[in-house]
Enzyme design. Structure first.
Site, PDB file in Angstrom:
ATOM      1  N   LYS C  80       8.651  -0.259  -4.618  1.00  0.00           N
ATOM      2  CA  LYS C  80       9.822  -0.434  -3.744  1.00  0.00           C
ATOM      3  C   LYS C  80      10.877  -1.240  -4.494  1.00  0.00           C
ATOM      4  O   LYS C  80      10.550  -2.238  -5.154  1.00  0.00           O
ATOM      5  CB  LYS C  80       9.401  -1.151  -2.456  1.00  0.00           C
ATOM      6  CG  LYS C  80      10.514  -1.249  -1.409  1.00  0.00           C
ATOM      7  CD  LYS C  80       9.995  -1.891  -0.109  1.00  0.00           C
ATOM      8  CE  LYS C  80      11.079  -1.932   0.967  1.00  0.00           C
ATOM      9  NZ  LYS C  80      10.603  -2.547   2.226  1.00  0.00           N
ATOM     10  N   SER C 160      11.893  -0.077   6.543  1.00  0.00           N
ATOM     11  CA  SER C 160      12.732   0.024   5.369  1.00  0.00           C
ATOM     12  C   SER C 160      12.059   0.711   4.180  1.00  0.00           C
ATOM     13  O   SER C 160      12.753   1.220   3.309  1.00  0.00           O
ATOM     14  CB  SER C 160      13.188  -1.373   4.949  1.00  0.00           C
ATOM     15  OG  SER C 160      12.102  -2.138   4.489  1.00  0.00           O
ATOM     16  N   SER C 184       8.283  -2.645   8.419  1.00  0.00           N
ATOM     17  CA  SER C 184       8.808  -1.803   7.343  1.00  0.00           C
ATOM     18  C   SER C 184       7.756  -1.120   6.472  1.00  0.00           C
ATOM     19  O   SER C 184       8.095  -0.291   5.638  1.00  0.00           O
ATOM     20  CB  SER C 184       9.724  -2.634   6.442  1.00  0.00           C
ATOM     21  OG  SER C 184      10.967  -2.817   7.069  1.00  0.00           O
TER      22      SER C 184
END
Lengths: 121, 501, 493
Positions: C80, C160, C184
């Site tokens: 990420k 997210s 997320s």
């Protein structure tokens, strides 16, 4: 929208449990934006006011919770603050003497300093 | 408690000045408050900056135990309440010397609570008796970096070496009423932190600086609106700020104006303060607990260690010098004024006692008098002080022992001291080499006395006729004839005997 | 070698170890899949095929030399783009950090490399992890590989960690890192039919992860199944003295101790979560989950989490407040974007830089956070929210006196179409089931439970006691074994 009902109120009405709303106006939003150092145009400001009011009025429902005698949360998982030994550069990842790395991404690095527009104190 | 009678004479009458100080003292530590970079003064720009100090994305603070410990010890030295549960808060504002966009400080739950210190009476300065000054709190916080404005025509340069260095903010109560009291408070605070070892007190290097809060009022009235003059870096300037700012405020009020609560800067060249370019939102710091740090909880063992490691503090030391060592209040005050002097004196005292095999109390006066009346002057002449002294306390003790056991006289000791400073040689070596040993040979002294009495038969006559003041003359002649090396006590005895003859 | 990209993390690790294929072959296969899907799915912000290959070569050499292989040796993963990676742009999907090249490696990513994993690239996300749909990314949203039956509308991969979920679901990587502040990891996992776990707050070091809300942020793995998550979490977790909130506890062998037999375990069903008009497919999946856990031997009981309904509002005060302060460092002085209009002074430079660099959602949250912390409002908003947070946490403490884990839906709906939710509050409400566990710092995971009527994955959430990742993983495994979730998005890219 069942979720809005689940949340205890319909946020779209800008309603809050205390009868009225602590609503923000353009001047307030402009002041917050200035405090947060975010430049906003008139148009953006106009758009933000109802958005922020919607959110703020919705979160104000917390006012109805009885919190008498309740301490604000300080540590989500019971844990105490550990302290570090007073040793210079014990871990290179958190030590000094790395000026090149510190300045590597600077938009304006000069003579080992970060450059910024001249400040008058 | 006798209140200060210091007043500003305005056109409309007398005004009293009210002063509070927020002192920022750099904590003596090797590494910074929340990172491992060094704190040494005067390094190359940005060479003592870690990724944490530069607030790179994802960097986190971890507190330095020594900084916490030193703040706790300082709190104990002003007899303050130590909060076993404290927290760090973020103070949010934007400035180029503040990389995180917030300073990690303590607002809601400071490490150290209420304490106090006592400033000494100083008649001449208008402090008729000792006065207790309240200290509201001590908290620990990060220092900011440094901006340089004069290196480029359109840019300021940022050096983050100081960024993240640990500071103690020591906040007084508004208990001071005159420039002298403010100066005395700052001096006393500096004395204490230097004793404790929590701050080196180097004001010219910025290790200690004061924000001076000043307001004026009619004597006995409510507090007036205060201004805060930032970063004043000497005792003298603090006193000057109080005076000039108080006068400015009085003139302003008497002119029909109002004092604005604001931040000001002191210009030592003009001896005046001026308003800092005010920022409209400067006062909304949006403090909240730093979520990167948990509450700081101190256990009893930690506090016990802090207390046990506290040195004897200046007030206690001064009292002991008077009561235990028999020194005059004045000498005790001078010797304890600075921790380095006191340390040197105590080393000298210990070495002197041991060299003469006597209790410390028996040699304290000798050591104190020599240090204050001989040694300071001699060092001063050379442009040196105790920290740069070429003579160690042990070396000095040897010299004092030679006087104490009668090997040399006090006046010879002065010569020996000069030679010691000149050559770096030990006192004993010099006395031996230069033949400065005191003569206690009664036969030799008697012979010299006989010669002098013969030469000055007229004076002997006068002395015996009742002019006893001439005794000093005979002593001086004898000493002179023996190049100052005769034992003065023996001269006295033998002369009395011979003159009585 | 296309079959390689269908393999999960453990299968790859074992295959490499046994010599069934080389790590380089694996890396090449995934590099190719990443390249092929990049335009359509936009899952990555930066791809790093050479880094994946270099790590693979090292693993193959280590194996050839007969030396011991790491826990994740030969597994290429997606990172990420919130984790600082040395020498590789770390943008948090924001213009303000575009081009920022860290001179350091985050603790978690370093641990993964040390375990033998390699990096395929930096995964897309909502800007500064603020969002639930990936639409706040400055580089355009990641697109879900899933589509509704008979429809080509682009769906959200969640947020997210939407780049992570899209990439794992599309088989562009066998596993990816995520971070979870209010859901997320769990919500994107649920939206894309994969598994993901947010461990107890403090298990994974936050050092080197771009901060959103410090008291909530936790890293965790996202992968095809529970066992892969367990193994990857072992590699990511562990005490880090550089993070003052890091837990100083040993990391258990979660993967070795996995056990789907829930005899003697009690599963709580929070009655407050069963809201009127709950999406029928979600409600059905939840009922299925209850039945599966009973089948696994657990006793299921009704519990109450009375303050649940205040969790979202609490979250949307605390997270923006922390964020407004955490994001103050993006000021154009030391790194990242600088916008210096002609004649601008320092403060004007800040305002211009932050206006140009932050996206609308980030600005919105900074403004809310700034407002709730500002003079006169702090106690009414922030202090009150932290008190309610205490109550929410106590609710869980009480519940865990009765039960060992809690079962709930991960999200109130399946994935929605990009652009479908224009009101920020509509989006915020999607976090309703995931936020409470975040506020209480509890371990929680999402596992696939089935498909909705229009063919989209649904996730079930298991919440556990502090430090009891094992209990969460075990219950997840019990569901996984019974759900038999084998659906895959049909390849259209």
């Amino acid at each position: 929208m069942p979720l809005a009902l689940f949340m205890g109120r319909d946020f779209r009405l800008g309603f809050n449990g205390k009868g009225c709303c602590m609503s923000v106006d353009t001047a307030t939003v402009a002041r917050i934006a200035s405090l947060a150092r975010i430049k906003v145009s008139e148009g953006e400001l106009e758009a933000m006011v109802p958005e922020l009011n919607g959110i703020l009025n919705w979160v104000e429902q917390l006012g109805e919770v009885n919190v008498e005698g309740v301490e604000p949360m300080t540590a989500v998982i019971p844990n105490t603050l550990r302290l570090r030994a007073d040793v210079v550069n014990a871990d290179p990842l958190t030590g000094g003497g790395i000026r090149d790395a510190v300045l590597a991404n600077a938009p304006a690095a000069e003579h080992g300093f970060f450059g910024v527009p001249k400040v008058i104190e | 408690m006798a209140e200060s009678t210091y007043r500003i004479q305005g056109a409309t009458g007398e005004w009293e000045v009210v002063i509070g100080l927020e002192v920022h003292a750099q904590v003596t530590s090797n590494a910074k408050l929340f990172s491992g970079s060094a704190t040494a003064f005067g390094a190359e720009p940005n060479s003592q900056v870690s990724l944490v100090d530069a607030a790179m994305p994802g960097m986190l603070p971890v507190p330095n135990m020594e900084c916490i410990r030193q703040a706790v010890r300082t709190g104990m030295a002003i007899e303050a309440a130590i909060n076993k549960w404290s927290r760090f808060d973020r103070k949010n504002y934007f400035y180029a010397d503040l990389p995180q966009g917030y300073q990690i400080s303590q607002l809601y739950h400071p490490l150290v609570g209420e304490g106090s210190l006592t400033i000494e009476a100083d008649e001449k300065a208008g402090i008729p008796e000792p006065k207790v000054i309240g200290i509201e709190r001590i908290h620990v916080e990060q220092d900011a970096g440094k901006l340089m404005h004069d290196q480029h025509p359109t840019m300021s340069y940022v050096d983050l070496n100081r960024s993240g260095v640990a500071l103690m903010e020591i906040v007084s109560r508004p208990d001071m009423r005159s420039p002298a009291e403010a100066g005395a408070y700052l001096s006393k605070l500096r004395q204490i932190v230097r004793y404790v070892g929590s701050c080196d007190g180097n004001m010219d290097q910025g290790s200690m600086r004061a924000d001076v809060n000043v307001s004026v009022r009619r004597p006995g009235d409510e507090f007036g609106t205060r201004t805060e003059t930032k970063n004043v870096n000497s005792v003298r300037f603090v006193m000057a700020v109080v005076e000039s700012e108080a006068k400015r405020q009085v003139a302003l009020i008497e002119d029909g104006g109002k004092v604005v609560q604001e931040t000001r800067l002191y210009d030592p060249d003009k001896n005046e303060t001026r308003s800092m370019r005010s920022k409209e939102d400067a006062h909304d710091y949006r403090y909240f607990p730093d979520p990167d740090l948990l509450p700081l909880v101190l256990d009893d063992a930690f506090l016990e260690e802090c207390r046990a490691s506290l040195p004897e503090l200046p007030d206690a030391k001064r009292a002991r010098y008077v009561d235990g060592l028999g020194l005059s209040a004045y000498n005790a005050g001078v010797l304890t004024n600075d921790v380095d002097t006191a340390r040197w004196f105590e080393a000298l005292l210990a070495a002197t006692a041991s060299a003469q095999n006597k209790p410390e109390a028996d040699v304290a006066k000798q050591a104190a008098n020599w240090l204050l009346s001989e040694f300071f002057g001699a060092l001063n002449k050379l442009g040196k002080d105790l920290s740069t002294s070429p003579i160690s306390p042990e070396g000095a003790a040897e010299l004092l022992a030679l006087v104490g056991n009668g090997t040399i006289s006090g006046s010879i000791a002065k010569q020996v001291l000069e030679k010691m400073l000149e050559t770096g040689d030990a006192a004993g070596v010099i006395v031996e080499r230069e033949g400065l040993k005191q003569n206690s040979d009664t036969g030799a002294i008697e012979a010299v006395i006989a010669e002098i009495l013969t030469k000055n038969a007229d004076k002997v006559e006068q002395y015996r006729g009742g002019k006893e003041a001439l005794f000093g003359f005979f002593v001086g002649q004898t000493m002179k004839a023996m190049q100052g090396k005769a034992n003065p006590q023996i001269i006295n005895e033998l002369l009395k005997k011979a003159l009585a003859g | 070698m296309t079959g390689l990209t269908d393999l999960g993390l453990i299968a790859i690790r074992d295959g490499v170890a046994k010599g069934e294929f080389t790590a380089v072959e694996v890396a090449q296969a995934f590099n190719a899949a990443v390249a092929e899907a990049q335009e359509a799915l936009n899952a990555f912000i930066v791809t790093t095929p050479e880094a994946a290959l270099a790590a693979a070569e090292k693993v193959d050499a280590t194996r050839a030399a007969g030396k011991e292989l790491g826990k994740l040796a030969g597994v290429p993963i997606g990172m990420k783009d919130l984790f600082a990676t040395k020498g590789v742009q770390t943008s948090a999907a924001s213009k303000i950090l575009e081009g920022f090249t860290p001179q350091y490696e985050s603790t978690v990513s370093q641990k993964l490399w040390d375990a033998g994993a390699g990096m395929l690239g930096k995964l897309n996300l909502d800007q500064f992890a603020m969002g639930s749909s990936n639409e706040s990314s400055a580089f355009g949203p990641a697109i879900s590989p899933w589509r509704r039956k008979g429809d080509t509308a682009a769906l959200t991969a969640g947020g997210s960690s939407g780049g992570s979920s899209a990439a794992v679901a599309a088989r562009l990587c066998p596993a990816a890192t995520g971070t979870d502040t209010g859901g997320s990891i769990r919500q994107p996992a649920a939206f894309t039919g994969i598994s993901g776990i947010k461990p107890t707050y403090g298990r994974c070091s936050r050092w080197g992860i771009v901060a959103f809300a410090s008291s909530l942020d936790q890293a965790g793995p996202m992968a095809h199944d529970v066992a892969d998550c367990a193994l990857m979490l072992e590699a990511m977790a562990g005490f880090d003295p550089k993070d003052a909130t890091s837990l100083d506890m040993p990391v258990p062998d979660w993967s070795a101790l996995l056990n789907a037999d829930l005899k003697g375990k009690k599963v709580g069903i929070p009655r407050e979560y069963r809201i009127e008009g709950l999406n029928a497919d979600v409600a059905k999946a939840w009922d299925d989950g209850i039945a599966w856990l009973k089948d696994a031997g657990a006793e299921v009981l009704d519990i109450s989490l009375p303050h649940s309904k205040y969790a979202l509002a609490t979250y949307y005060i605390i997270a923006p407040a922390e964020a407004s302060s955490n994001l103050a460092r993006y000021d154009g002085v030391r790194y990242g974007l600088r916008d210096l209009p002609d004649g601008a002074n320092l403060q004007e430079m800040y305002a211009a830089t932050r206006a140009a660099g932050f996206g609308a959602e980030v600005k919105r949250r900074i403004l809310i956070g700034t407002y709730v912390l500002s003079a006169g409002f702090y106690d009414a908003y922030y202090t009150q929210a932290q008190k309610v947070r205490t109550l929410i946490s106590r609710d869980f403490e009480e519940a865990f006196k009765q039960c060992d884990v809690i079962l709930a839906p991960t999200a109130p709906t399946p994935a929605f179409a990009l652009g479908e939710k224009s009101n920020p509050l509509d989006l915020y409400l999607g976090d309703v089931f995931s936020v409470p566990a975040s506020l209480a710092g509890l371990p929680a995971m999402s596992v696939p439970a089935g498909l909705s009527s229009d063919g989209l994955p649904l996730g079930l959430q298991i919440i556990g006691r502090p430090f009891d990742e094992q209990g969460v993983l075990n219950a997840g495994l019990a569901i996984e074994q019974r759900a038999q979730f084998s659906a895959k998005p049909e390849k259209w890219w």
